[in-house]
Enzyme design. Sequence first.
Site, PDB file in Angstrom:
ATOM      1  N   CYS A 228    -137.485   2.131 -20.075  1.00 15.49           N
ATOM      2  CA  CYS A 228    -137.149   1.167 -19.025  1.00 15.49           C
ATOM      3  C   CYS A 228    -136.816  -0.177 -19.666  1.00 15.49           C
ATOM      4  O   CYS A 228    -137.700  -0.881 -20.138  1.00 15.49           O
ATOM      5  CB  CYS A 228    -138.329   1.061 -18.066  1.00 15.49           C
ATOM      6  SG  CYS A 228    -138.362  -0.403 -17.039  1.00 15.49           S
TER       7      CYS A 228
ATOM      8  N   CYS B 115    -138.497  -3.268 -18.335  1.00 16.41           N
ATOM      9  CA  CYS B 115    -139.927  -3.333 -18.713  1.00 16.41           C
ATOM     10  C   CYS B 115    -140.073  -3.999 -20.074  1.00 16.41           C
ATOM     11  O   CYS B 115    -140.971  -4.814 -20.292  1.00 16.41           O
ATOM     12  CB  CYS B 115    -140.536  -1.936 -18.797  1.00 16.41           C
ATOM     13  SG  CYS B 115    -140.486  -1.030 -17.246  1.00 16.41           S
TER      14      CYS B 115
END
Lengths: 107, 318
Positions: free
Chosen positions: A31, A34
């Site tokens: 991700c 993230c």
Amino acid sequence: MSVITTKSSTFKQDVLESDVPVLVDFWAAWCGPCRAMSPVLDEYASEHEGKVTIAKLNVDENPDIAAAYRITSIPAMKLFKNGSVVTEVVGTRPKMVLSRELEPHLD
Amino acid sequence: MRDVLIIGSGPSGWTAAIYTARAGLHPTLIASSVETGGELMKTTTVENFPGFLEGVQGPDLMAILQQQAERFGTEVIYDDAVELDLDGPVKTVRTGLGDTYTARSIILSTGSAYRRLGLPREDLLSGHGVSWCATCDGFFFTDKVVAVVGGGDSAMEEATFLTRFAKQVYVIHRRDSLRASQIMQKRAQDDPKITFVWNSTVSALLGTDQLSGVELTDTVTGEQRQLDLDGLFVAIGNDPRTELVKDQVALEDNGCIRVEGRSSRTSIPGVFAAGDVIDPTYRQAITAAGSGCVAALDAQSYLISHAVPADPAVAAQS
């Protein structure tokens, strides 16, 4: 240490039974957003030493916890106080904005 | 004071940085605190950026562009521009962390943001079944039923990517044909897990604190029906990000920053714009990169023709 790594087997002790509010960062290596959020959380933690603990939880390695908290988008950050979720932030936030959103829930 | 400040860290921003850095202008690029790299950070394989024979991961491409810009001396600031003052010969940018930067020229490459459906409870259900990032969130829909709204390349990419996890992927599109490129369309249409729902718009999000489905309205007959879903991925396009500058530079009716002809010159001298923020049509990584190059060259020629005059006191002594 205000940033810890938590996992299924230690979640209860690290998060649910913590005396200090814990912001759980649900993240994964795949991700991108993230990864972008990670240094922001580190900085936030060092500026709020003693007031809040950041607990990073890898959803790939701990899918049971992610499912229990019905995570369907990451990054997702949930603030736990006395074992329950008091607020959540989904998606990336600049540090100032994150701080503003969490402020009312921290002493 | 700096010569060039670049705002935004997508393909246009980094390309403008590479060109201005190589021209010796020592650019500073304000990359954002949490969105460095822009829209491509949410993609997987990019197969149409020239020069990458086997394709390249979107985030890797952005890292390469950044390294190339830094190699020539670009200064990168991981902070967000929150206030701009563009008038006059000195441009000022204030950031989220409270710093101020000044420069003789500015390149706006702020890109575009995902368009929202504009439905009630969209915010509430975001992160609870409604998603804007298939690569981030697809994992959570393993063996679930999901839908992608949209008919462009991004929608096809997301749908195809989601078949790795979901047991069924619907593509909801308001027309009966796609605007996606042939290769992306074919890939999606040949996928046994993907079902197309034509001539339909999402008219309501169902579920109280977790998405349970959507209400669809047929764009031809007006008929409504429900579709049960675990997840909804929104890919209905992007809007130019102009909120910082919309009261200062002229915009087009479509919301993009207005530039003069094929140049990057905005309505304010010394302010240039590049990439998705000026482009209502193409919006590709490579067109954004090309546009960043144009802005760098325009800024360079502006700086030459608006050279800071020699200090008169110093000039009088010589």
